[in-house]
Design a protein around this motif. Structure first.
Motif, short mmCIF file in Angstrom:
data_model
loop_
_atom_site.label_atom_id
_atom_site.label_comp_id
_atom_site.label_asym_id
_atom_site.label_seq_id
_atom_site.Cartn_x
_atom_site.Cartn_y
_atom_site.Cartn_z
N ARG A 1 31.18 109.73 22.13
CA ARG A 1 31.77 108.44 21.76
C ARG A 1 31.38 107.35 22.75
NH1 ARG A 1 35.48 112.21 19.87
NH2 ARG A 1 36.64 112.31 21.82
N GLN A 2 31.30 107.69 24.03
CA GLN A 2 30.88 106.71 25.03
C GLN A 2 29.41 106.34 24.83
OE1 GLN A 2 32.02 108.63 28.71
NE2 GLN A 2 34.10 107.81 28.59
N THR A 3 28.58 107.32 24.52
CA THR A 3 27.17 107.05 24.21
C THR A 3 27.06 106.15 23.00
OG1 THR A 3 26.41 109.13 25.18
CG2 THR A 3 24.96 108.10 23.54
N THR A 4 27.82 106.47 21.95
CA THR A 4 27.80 105.66 20.73
C THR A 4 28.22 104.22 21.04
OG1 THR A 4 28.25 107.59 19.37
CG2 THR A 4 28.76 105.44 18.40
N CYS A 5 29.28 104.07 21.81
CA CYS A 5 29.77 102.75 22.18
C CYS A 5 28.68 101.96 22.92
CB CYS A 5 31.02 102.91 23.06
SG CYS A 5 31.69 101.37 23.71
N ASN A 6 28.06 102.58 23.90
CA ASN A 6 27.00 101.89 24.66
C ASN A 6 25.81 101.56 23.78
OD1 ASN A 6 27.95 101.57 27.42
ND2 ASN A 6 27.96 103.80 27.52
N CYS A 7 25.47 102.45 22.87
CA CYS A 7 24.36 102.18 21.95
C CYS A 7 24.68 101.00 21.04
CB CYS A 7 24.05 103.41 21.10
SG CYS A 7 23.37 104.79 22.03
N LEU A 8 25.92 100.95 20.53
CA LEU A 8 26.32 99.84 19.67
C LEU A 8 26.27 98.52 20.43
CD1 LEU A 8 29.31 101.43 17.75
CD2 LEU A 8 27.06 100.84 16.82
N LYS A 9 26.71 98.52 21.67
CA LYS A 9 26.66 97.29 22.48
C LYS A 9 25.21 96.86 22.71
CE LYS A 9 29.42 96.72 26.01
NZ LYS A 9 30.33 96.90 27.16
N SER A 10 24.35 97.81 23.01
CA SER A 10 22.94 97.51 23.22
C SER A 10 22.29 97.00 21.94
CB SER A 10 22.23 98.77 23.72
OG SER A 10 20.86 98.54 23.87
N LEU A 11 22.60 97.66 20.84
CA LEU A 11 22.05 97.26 19.54
C LEU A 11 22.51 95.85 19.18
CD1 LEU A 11 20.40 98.19 17.09
CD2 LEU A 11 22.50 99.12 16.13
N ALA A 12 23.78 95.56 19.37
CA ALA A 12 24.31 94.23 19.06
C ALA A 12 23.64 93.16 19.91
CB ALA A 12 25.82 94.20 19.26
N GLY A 13 23.36 93.49 21.16
CA GLY A 13 22.70 92.53 22.05
C GLY A 13 21.24 92.30 21.72
N SER A 14 20.64 93.24 21.00
CA SER A 14 19.21 93.13 20.69
C SER A 14 18.95 92.46 19.34
CB SER A 14 18.56 94.51 20.71
OG SER A 14 19.00 95.29 19.61
N ILE A 15 19.99 92.19 18.57
CA ILE A 15 19.83 91.60 17.24
C ILE A 15 20.36 90.17 17.28
CG2 ILE A 15 20.48 91.74 14.80
CD1 ILE A 15 20.88 94.76 15.27
N LYS A 16 19.51 89.24 16.98
CA LYS A 16 19.91 87.83 16.96
C LYS A 16 20.81 87.55 15.75
CE LYS A 16 16.72 86.01 19.97
NZ LYS A 16 17.16 86.46 21.25
N GLY A 17 21.86 86.76 15.97
CA GLY A 17 22.69 86.31 14.87
C GLY A 17 23.80 87.25 14.45
N VAL A 18 24.15 88.23 15.29
CA VAL A 18 25.24 89.15 14.94
C VAL A 18 26.56 88.39 14.99
CG1 VAL A 18 26.57 91.15 15.75
CG2 VAL A 18 24.08 91.24 15.72
N ASN A 19 27.33 88.52 13.92
CA ASN A 19 28.67 87.93 13.87
C ASN A 19 29.63 88.98 14.42
OD1 ASN A 19 31.36 87.43 12.92
ND2 ASN A 19 30.53 85.99 11.44
N PRO A 20 30.23 88.73 15.61
CA PRO A 20 31.09 89.74 16.23
C PRO A 20 32.26 90.17 15.34
CG PRO A 20 30.66 87.94 17.75
CD PRO A 20 30.10 87.52 16.42
N ASN A 21 32.81 89.26 14.56
CA ASN A 21 33.92 89.62 13.68
C ASN A 21 33.46 90.57 12.58
OD1 ASN A 21 36.73 89.33 12.87
ND2 ASN A 21 35.91 88.28 11.07
#
Length: 115
Positions: free
Chosen positions: A68-88
């Motif tokens: 779950r910690q790996t998944t969380c870190n991957c999601l954060k990294s993925l979100a940071g690498s994609i332009k225009g992500v709506n956090p909500n």
């Protein structure tokens, strides 16, 4: 004989540990399973069924705290690498798919505290 039994037990324990490590979730699995969600987290609208299937798959693979910690870190990294992500959109996605994720989907989530 006792030494042989201890050796066999140690071998079984080592094999079990190797198997559990071999099944740890990877960022590649997270990314490939959630690729169908990118359009939704950027633009909203209807959640694609493939996205929800991917969320269910990732949630099922993330069985341990480490996963779950790996998944969380991957999601954060993925979100940071994609332009225009709506956090909500990202934060509400699991609930829209009927999946209970044990942490908040946010770039501010401290993944080290995820259990």
């Amino acid at each position: 004989m006792a030494s042989s039994a201890v050796t066999k037990l140690a071998l079984v324990v080592a094999l079990c540990m190797a198997v559990s490590v071999a099944h740890a979730i990877t960022c590649g699995q997270v990314t490939s399973n959630l690729g169908a969600c990118i359009g939704y987290v950027k633009n909203g609208g209807a959640v694609p069924p493939a996205c929800c299937n991917g969320i269910r798959t990732v949630n099922g693979l993330a069985r341990t705290t480490a996963d779950r910690q790996t998944t969380c870190n991957c999601l954060k990294s993925l979100a940071g690498s994609i332009k225009g992500v709506n956090p909500n959109n990202a934060a509400t996605l699991p609930a829209k798919c009927g999946v209970n994720v044990p942490f908040k989907i946010s770039i501010s989530t401290n993944c080290a505290t995820v259990k």
